[in-house]
Scaffold this motif. Structure first.
Motif, short mmCIF file in Angstrom:
data_model
loop_
_atom_site.label_atom_id
_atom_site.label_comp_id
_atom_site.label_asym_id
_atom_site.label_seq_id
_atom_site.Cartn_x
_atom_site.Cartn_y
_atom_site.Cartn_z
N TYR A 148 0.83 -1.20 0.00
CA TYR A 148 0.00 0.00 0.00
C TYR A 148 0.86 1.25 0.00
CZ TYR A 148 -2.55 3.91 2.08
OH TYR A 148 -3.05 5.16 2.33
N LEU A 149 1.92 1.26 0.81
CA LEU A 149 2.76 2.44 0.91
C LEU A 149 3.54 2.68 -0.39
CD1 LEU A 149 4.11 1.99 4.55
CD2 LEU A 149 2.41 3.65 3.76
N ILE A 150 4.00 1.59 -0.99
CA ILE A 150 4.75 1.73 -2.26
C ILE A 150 3.83 2.27 -3.35
CG2 ILE A 150 5.88 0.42 -4.11
CD1 ILE A 150 7.01 -1.40 -1.89
N GLU A 151 2.60 1.76 -3.39
CA GLU A 151 1.65 2.23 -4.40
C GLU A 151 1.31 3.71 -4.18
OE1 GLU A 151 0.50 0.74 -7.09
OE2 GLU A 151 1.84 -0.92 -6.61
N ARG A 152 1.29 4.13 -2.92
CA ARG A 152 1.05 5.56 -2.64
C ARG A 152 2.17 6.40 -3.21
NH1 ARG A 152 -1.35 7.53 3.14
NH2 ARG A 152 -0.46 9.45 2.21
N LEU A 153 3.42 5.89 -3.15
CA LEU A 153 4.56 6.65 -3.66
C LEU A 153 4.56 6.70 -5.19
CD1 LEU A 153 7.41 5.37 -1.30
CD2 LEU A 153 6.34 7.64 -1.29
N ARG A 154 4.13 5.59 -5.79
CA ARG A 154 4.25 5.50 -7.25
C ARG A 154 3.02 6.07 -7.98
NH1 ARG A 154 6.54 -0.69 -8.04
NH2 ARG A 154 8.68 -0.30 -7.33
N ALA B 287 -2.13 9.28 -7.24
CA ALA B 287 -3.30 9.91 -7.84
C ALA B 287 -4.25 8.88 -8.43
CB ALA B 287 -2.88 10.90 -8.92
N ASP B 288 -3.72 7.69 -8.77
CA ASP B 288 -4.54 6.69 -9.44
C ASP B 288 -5.14 5.67 -8.48
OD1 ASP B 288 -3.84 7.90 -11.83
OD2 ASP B 288 -2.04 6.65 -12.04
N LEU B 289 -4.75 5.67 -7.19
CA LEU B 289 -5.23 4.67 -6.25
C LEU B 289 -6.68 4.94 -5.87
CD1 LEU B 289 -2.20 4.37 -3.80
CD2 LEU B 289 -2.93 2.69 -5.48
N PRO B 290 -7.49 3.87 -5.65
CA PRO B 290 -8.85 4.09 -5.14
C PRO B 290 -8.77 4.68 -3.73
CG PRO B 290 -8.31 1.76 -5.11
CD PRO B 290 -7.20 2.44 -5.88
N PRO B 291 -9.57 5.69 -3.41
CA PRO B 291 -9.46 6.35 -2.10
C PRO B 291 -9.84 5.40 -0.97
CG PRO B 291 -11.44 7.06 -3.25
CD PRO B 291 -10.68 6.23 -4.22
N GLN B 292 -9.18 5.54 0.17
CA GLN B 292 -9.53 4.82 1.39
C GLN B 292 -9.20 5.70 2.59
OE1 GLN B 292 -6.82 1.60 2.74
NE2 GLN B 292 -6.00 1.63 0.64
N TRP B 293 -9.68 5.25 3.75
CA TRP B 293 -9.59 6.07 4.97
C TRP B 293 -8.15 6.44 5.29
CZ3 TRP B 293 -7.52 6.02 9.86
CH2 TRP B 293 -8.10 6.92 10.79
N LEU B 294 -7.21 5.52 5.08
CA LEU B 294 -5.79 5.77 5.39
C LEU B 294 -5.23 6.95 4.63
CD1 LEU B 294 -4.05 2.28 5.69
CD2 LEU B 294 -4.04 4.10 7.39
N ASP B 295 -5.82 7.26 3.48
CA ASP B 295 -5.27 8.34 2.66
C ASP B 295 -5.36 9.70 3.34
OD1 ASP B 295 -4.89 6.38 0.79
OD2 ASP B 295 -6.68 6.86 -0.38
N MET B 296 -6.21 9.81 4.41
CA MET B 296 -6.32 11.09 5.12
C MET B 296 -5.06 11.39 5.91
SD MET B 296 -10.23 11.32 6.57
CE MET B 296 -10.10 9.85 7.57
N LEU B 297 -4.26 10.37 6.19
CA LEU B 297 -3.06 10.56 6.99
C LEU B 297 -1.85 10.69 6.07
CD1 LEU B 297 -5.09 9.21 9.00
CD2 LEU B 297 -3.09 8.21 10.13
N PRO B 298 -0.88 11.50 6.47
CA PRO B 298 0.37 11.56 5.71
C PRO B 298 1.02 10.17 5.63
CG PRO B 298 0.25 13.33 7.31
CD PRO B 298 -0.88 12.41 7.60
N PHE B 299 1.92 9.99 4.67
CA PHE B 299 2.58 8.71 4.43
C PHE B 299 3.14 8.12 5.72
CE2 PHE B 299 6.23 6.10 3.41
CZ PHE B 299 5.80 5.33 2.35
N TYR B 300 3.93 8.89 6.46
CA TYR B 300 4.59 8.37 7.66
C TYR B 300 3.57 8.05 8.76
CZ TYR B 300 3.93 12.90 10.03
OH TYR B 300 3.39 14.01 10.62
N ALA B 301 2.52 8.89 8.86
CA ALA B 301 1.51 8.69 9.90
C ALA B 301 0.68 7.44 9.61
CB ALA B 301 0.61 9.90 10.01
N ALA B 302 0.40 7.19 8.32
CA ALA B 302 -0.35 5.98 7.96
C ALA B 302 0.43 4.74 8.36
CB ALA B 302 -0.66 5.99 6.47
N ALA B 303 1.75 4.76 8.08
CA ALA B 303 2.58 3.60 8.40
C ALA B 303 2.64 3.38 9.91
CB ALA B 303 3.99 3.81 7.84
N ARG B 304 2.88 4.43 10.65
CA ARG B 304 3.02 4.29 12.11
C ARG B 304 1.70 3.90 12.76
NH1 ARG B 304 5.98 2.23 15.79
NH2 ARG B 304 5.97 3.34 17.81
#
Length: 435
Positions: free
Chosen positions: A4-10, A13-30
């Motif tokens: 999920y995190l790699i797809e967010r980096l690559r 803009a094309d990923l289907p939206p989900q709740w985790l997307d509200m958090l910054p990359f690092y915050a979603a991971a932690r």
């Protein structure tokens, strides 16, 4: 989680939206790591004891929860609450969610995690007995959604044991709640606000009688007549399990005293119990007359409170409670017309020689025997005692009886109770000069 995190980096803009997307990359991971740690290692896990491999496993478990969005995270929170249900510890969000709550509340103030804080806050308000005076993540709770027995007891001043019994009787809590501790029994706060306000000053029937200053057994009479009613009826026949609201008792007294004129008690105006005795009626009849505004004059004493302060004229009461008149003659009148004794009249009625009926005396309300005038007339035209016949014949009974016996004229019946013979006038009309 890594995928999920790699797809967010690559391809963010094309990923289907989900709740985790509200958090910054690092915050979603932690956040995924923390959710997974709580889910797999418990709410009191020791972060420094976890290795990189451990955090890898926690991150994967946390992502499996977080990818379901708010529903997945709330399912985790509910599972933690369920596991805490039967413990004796404080049932607050810090105790229930442990390291997850402490991490968000005290170990960082990063606003990046606010979506998770907001989610937990809403979940706590909707599922836990928190309200004004409580804090979640340092913010005051503005509105209460749920009450526990404990919180309701503290807010409304009702003893938890009685509160539990009354709420169960009212159907607000079910039988499954009876075995839970006070802070584990939950119910809707807004929907029960009106009931709780009344319970706070509720009282059993005996105390209700004292509150309205009604002497015993008038509180029971008022209850049986429906003038005072419990807003919660107990589950047993014991009156102590009923709950009478102070507001309802005040409303009853206000109705009872509406329009009453302040006067001193004298020989004419009396309180309800005394007026009932004087008017030979039930006290509740007077209460009904007062509430229906039938009586023209109602007074009240200034030096007495409540029920006993109400005064009325018993003579006016008597005029309203007088029952229907007797449908005939009372026994005293029958005695005079027949010119016989009381015992004779009772024996005639007992032997069914003289038809009679029974109805309430219009004044004293006691059952009274009566004889219809038409029935008495028929009896007197057909039958006469030996004494009456002797008077009509100008002789005496002890002289007339042998003459009748000699002519073989026998009594129609003899009242054994008083040893008095009655003859059928039709058999005597040709022998004696009778009426």
């Amino acid at each position: 989680m890594e995928t999920y995190l790699i797809e967010r980096l690559r391809h963010e803009a094309d990923l289907p939206p989900q709740w985790l997307d509200m958090l910054p990359f690092y915050a979603a991971a932690r956040m995924c790591e923390m959710l997974g740690a709580v889910a797999t290692r418990g709410i009191r896990f020791y972060a420094k004891s976890l290795t990189e491999d451990d955090w890898y496993v926690c991150g994967g478990a946390g992502y499996a929860i977080a990818e379901k969005g708010e529903d997945g995270i709330r399912m985790l929170l509910s599972r933690l609450q369920d596991s805490f249900q039967n413990t004796k510890h404080d049932w607050g969000p810090r105790s229930t969610f442990g390291r997850l709550y402490e991490w968000l509340a005290h170990e960082n103030d990063d606003e990046a995690y606010d979506p998770l804080r907001d989610l937990i806050t809403r979940h706590v308000i909707q599922t836990m007995p928190v309200g004004p005076g409580d804090e979640i993540f340092g913010k005051d709770v503005a509105t209460r959604r749920l009450h526990s027995l404990r919180s309701a007891s503290l807010e409304f001043g009702a003893h938890p044991k009685r509160l539990r019994k009354l709420l169960h009787a009212a159907g607000i809590i079910g039988p499954e709640s009876l075995s839970l501790s006070d802070d584990r029994v939950l119910f809707d706060a807004a929907g029960t606000q009106h009931v709780l306000e009344r319970i706070g000053h509720a009282m059993p029937l005996k105390e209700a009688g004292k509150y309205i200053n009604a002497p015993r057994p008038h509180e029971r009479l008022l209850f049986d007549a429906g003038f005072i009613q419990p807003f919660i009826r107990g589950g047993t026949e014991q009156l102590k399990d009923h709950a009478f609201a102070k507001q309802d008792l005040d409303a009853f007294l206000n109705r009872l005293l509406a329009g009453a004129v302040e006067i001193d008690q004298d020989g004419r105006f009396l309180p309800i119990p005394d007026a009932a005795r004087r008017a030979n009626c039930a006290a509740m009849e007077i209460v009904r007359l007062i509430l229906d505004r039938t009586l023209g004059h109602i007074g009240r004493r200034l030096d007495v409170s409540g029920y006993l302060s109400v005064l009325m004229d018993p003579e006016e009461v008597r005029s309203h409670v007088r029952g229907p008149e007797l449908q005939g003659l009372n026994l005293r009148s029958v005695e005079k017309l027949l010119r016989v004794s009381t015992a004779t009249v009772k024996a005639l009625i007992k032997g069914k020689h003289l038809p009679s009926g029974e109805m309430l005396n219009p004044v004293n309300r006691c059952p009274q025997t009566y004889v219809r005038e038409a029935d008495l007339k028929i009896f007197m035209e057909r039958f006469a005692s030996i004494d009456v016949l002797a008077r009509e014949s100008g002789t005496r009974g002890h002289l007339l009886r042998p003459r009748l016996d000699a002519m073989k004229i026998h009594p129609a019946f003899v009242l054994s109770e008083v040893d008095l013979a009655f003859y059928d006038r039709r058999e005597l009309s040709e022998v004696l000069n009778t009426r």
